[in-house]
Design a protein around this motif. Structure first.
Motif, PDB file in Angstrom:
ATOM      1  N   UNK A  66      46.123 -51.412  55.939  1.00  0.00           N
ATOM      2  CA  UNK A  66      45.265 -50.637  56.843  1.00  0.00           C
ATOM      3  C   UNK A  66      45.540 -49.141  56.693  1.00  0.00           C
ATOM      4  N   UNK A  67      46.799 -48.766  56.589  1.00  0.00           N
ATOM      5  CA  UNK A  67      47.135 -47.346  56.409  1.00  0.00           C
ATOM      6  C   UNK A  67      46.576 -46.813  55.095  1.00  0.00           C
ATOM      7  N   UNK A  68      46.685 -47.597  54.025  1.00  0.00           N
ATOM      8  CA  UNK A  68      46.157 -47.157  52.733  1.00  0.00           C
ATOM      9  C   UNK A  68      44.636 -47.034  52.772  1.00  0.00           C
ATOM     10  N   UNK A  69      43.973 -47.935  53.475  1.00  0.00           N
ATOM     11  CA  UNK A  69      42.513 -47.856  53.597  1.00  0.00           C
ATOM     12  C   UNK A  69      42.120 -46.610  54.378  1.00  0.00           C
ATOM     13  N   UNK A  70      42.849 -46.316  55.443  1.00  0.00           N
ATOM     14  CA  UNK A  70      42.549 -45.120  56.238  1.00  0.00           C
ATOM     15  C   UNK A  70      42.734 -43.845  55.426  1.00  0.00           C
ATOM     16  N   UNK A  71      43.699 -43.836  54.508  1.00  0.00           N
ATOM     17  CA  UNK A  71      43.969 -42.654  53.691  1.00  0.00           C
ATOM     18  C   UNK A  71      43.000 -42.509  52.522  1.00  0.00           C
ATOM     19  N   UNK A  72      42.291 -43.567  52.169  1.00  0.00           N
ATOM     20  CA  UNK A  72      41.454 -43.529  50.973  1.00  0.00           C
ATOM     21  C   UNK A  72      40.138 -42.810  51.229  1.00  0.00           C
ATOM     22  N   UNK A  73      39.566 -42.313  50.145  1.00  0.00           N
ATOM     23  CA  UNK A  73      38.299 -41.598  50.219  1.00  0.00           C
ATOM     24  C   UNK A  73      37.121 -42.565  50.142  1.00  0.00           C
ATOM     25  N   UNK A  74      37.248 -43.579  49.297  1.00  0.00           N
ATOM     26  CA  UNK A  74      36.165 -44.530  49.074  1.00  0.00           C
ATOM     27  C   UNK A  74      36.609 -45.933  49.469  1.00  0.00           C
TER      28      UNK A  74
END
Length: 106
Positions: A66-74
């Motif tokens: 979830x943290x990685x998804x929140x940090x991603x642009x796409x």
């Protein structure tokens, strides 16, 4: 393993002990079984402990994703639902996202 293969293995891989008496191997086996028993007794493996550890790991992985998804642009989402042979609905969600870390596969 078949006895003939055991003899072949003993002669080729362990030639230094092939002349030992049968009692030698029985003592070795007893020692190995004792070591296994000690190790198993040290590690708590109750059903609750295992379930709790699995649950904790799942929560940790979920939070990291979830943290990685929140940090991603796409972000790309794909959903699929089907029914198995007993009539139970199976739902799958695929999430693709750009990670800032290289060589990360999630």
């Amino acid at each position: 393993m078949k006895p003939s293969k055991l003899v072949c293995h003993l002669n080729t891989k362990h030639p230094n002990v092939k002349t030992k008496p049968l009692e030698f191997f029985k003592r070795k086996l007893k020692g190995l079984n004792h070591q296994r028993t000690v190790v198993v007794q040290i590690v708590p493996l109750s059903d609750n402990t295992i379930q709790r550890r699995i649950s904790d790991m799942a929560i940790d992985v979920r939070d990291q994703v979830i943290e990685k998804i929140k940090e991603s642009t796409f972000v790309s989402l794909q959903f699929d639902e089907s029914t198995d042979i007993v009539g139970c609905a199976q739902f799958v969600a695929f999430v693709r996202f750009e990670s800032k870390e290289r060589n990360t596969i999630l």
